[in-house]
Design a protein around this motif. Structure first.
Motif, mmCIF file in Angstrom:
data_model
loop_
_atom_site.group_PDB
_atom_site.id
_atom_site.type_symbol
_atom_site.label_atom_id
_atom_site.label_comp_id
_atom_site.label_asym_id
_atom_site.label_seq_id
_atom_site.Cartn_x
_atom_site.Cartn_y
_atom_site.Cartn_z
ATOM 1 N N LYS A 1 0.766 -1.279 0.112
ATOM 2 C CA LYS A 1 0.029 -0.171 -0.139
ATOM 3 C C LYS A 1 0.940 1.173 -0.059
ATOM 4 C CE LYS A 1 -3.847 -2.332 0.282
ATOM 5 N NZ LYS A 1 -4.885 -2.334 -0.763
ATOM 6 N N VAL A 2 0.511 2.353 -0.583
ATOM 7 C CA VAL A 2 1.087 3.596 -0.740
ATOM 8 C C VAL A 2 0.734 4.502 0.262
ATOM 9 C CG1 VAL A 2 1.749 5.686 -1.861
ATOM 10 C CG2 VAL A 2 1.664 3.246 -3.161
ATOM 11 N N VAL A 3 1.374 4.738 1.520
ATOM 12 C CA VAL A 3 0.935 5.554 2.579
ATOM 13 C C VAL A 3 2.031 6.959 2.555
ATOM 14 C CG1 VAL A 3 1.147 5.871 5.175
ATOM 15 C CG2 VAL A 3 0.685 3.576 3.969
ATOM 16 N N TRP A 4 1.171 8.128 2.465
ATOM 17 C CA TRP A 4 1.743 9.385 2.400
ATOM 18 C C TRP A 4 1.616 9.933 3.901
ATOM 19 C CZ3 TRP A 4 0.772 13.249 -2.156
ATOM 20 C CH2 TRP A 4 1.743 14.301 -2.066
ATOM 21 N N ILE A 5 2.920 10.326 4.400
ATOM 22 C CA ILE A 5 2.900 10.813 5.716
ATOM 23 C C ILE A 5 3.564 12.388 5.593
ATOM 24 C CG2 ILE A 5 3.611 10.399 8.056
ATOM 25 C CD1 ILE A 5 3.936 7.640 7.412
ATOM 26 N N THR A 6 2.783 13.266 5.891
ATOM 27 C CA THR A 6 3.254 14.642 6.074
ATOM 28 C C THR A 6 3.691 14.790 7.716
ATOM 29 O OG1 THR A 6 1.104 15.658 6.743
ATOM 30 C CG2 THR A 6 1.848 15.553 4.285
ATOM 31 N N GLY A 7 4.668 15.712 7.819
ATOM 32 C CA GLY A 7 5.479 16.007 8.960
ATOM 33 C C GLY A 7 6.251 14.558 9.400
ATOM 34 N N ALA A 8 6.718 13.904 8.490
ATOM 35 C CA ALA A 8 7.594 12.701 8.549
ATOM 36 C C ALA A 8 9.129 12.781 8.904
ATOM 37 C CB ALA A 8 7.479 12.007 7.266
ATOM 38 N N SER A 9 9.565 14.151 9.134
ATOM 39 C CA SER A 9 10.980 14.491 9.310
ATOM 40 C C SER A 9 11.513 14.158 10.966
ATOM 41 C CB SER A 9 11.484 15.781 8.894
ATOM 42 O OG SER A 9 10.707 16.885 9.488
ATOM 43 N N SER A 10 10.072 14.362 11.854
ATOM 44 C CA SER A 10 10.508 14.120 13.101
ATOM 45 C C SER A 10 9.041 13.777 13.923
ATOM 46 C CB SER A 10 10.985 15.551 13.847
ATOM 47 O OG SER A 10 9.871 16.391 13.543
ATOM 48 N N GLY A 11 9.226 13.430 15.355
ATOM 49 C CA GLY A 11 8.311 12.885 16.031
ATOM 50 C C GLY A 11 7.314 11.830 15.773
ATOM 51 N N ILE A 12 6.031 12.035 15.898
ATOM 52 C CA ILE A 12 4.964 11.165 15.503
ATOM 53 C C ILE A 12 5.419 10.637 13.986
ATOM 54 C CG2 ILE A 12 2.658 10.416 15.145
ATOM 55 C CD1 ILE A 12 2.104 12.469 17.582
ATOM 56 N N GLY A 13 5.378 11.694 13.163
ATOM 57 C CA GLY A 13 5.649 11.375 11.676
ATOM 58 C C GLY A 13 6.889 10.494 11.387
#
Length: 130
Positions: free
Chosen positions: A9-21
């Protein structure tokens, strides 16, 4: 999360450079999802990708600024063209404000609103053609 449910599956995550992302990128890659990792912090995205070790090829770093809504259409189109679809969008990116309102320039408030409210509407609309 069940292991097989996200495989391929293709999952797009914004805010992915730290924390929860960042944590979610690592978890989805463990479950064999293809991850589009976005943030305005390219070095942070590359660090997160590298942290996925032998599964780092499953992470596609796509830097862009959520406050620049004019970029969203093109960014989404490129991702769909490259990967065929977007199955899930985890929209975690945004800007927080850590100052008193009377000490904050209006431009900062406007950018914060653009990246935390307007993109919440625009990115899903373009990603899923709604």
């Amino acid at each position: 999360m069940k292991k097989g449910i996200f495989k391929g599956k293709v999952v797009w995550i914004t805010g992915a450079s730290s924390g929860i992302g960042e944590s979610l990128v690592q978890e989805f890659v463990k479950r064999e999802a293809i991850v589009i990792a976005s943030s305005n912090d390219l070095p942070g995205l590359e660090r997160v990708k590298a942290s996925c070790g032998n599964k780092s090829a499953m992470v596609h770093c796509v830097p862009f600024d959520l406050a620049e809504t004019s970029e969203i259409d093109n960014v989404v189109e490129l991702q769909i063209k490259a990967l065929g679809k977007i199955d899930f969008l985890l929209n975690l990116g945004g800007i927080s404000q850590r100052a008193r309102i009377d000490e904050t320039l209006f431009g900062s408030i406007e950018k914060s609103l653009r990246s935390t409210i307007l993109e919440r509407l625009h990115l899903p609309k373009q990603s899923f053609h709604i």
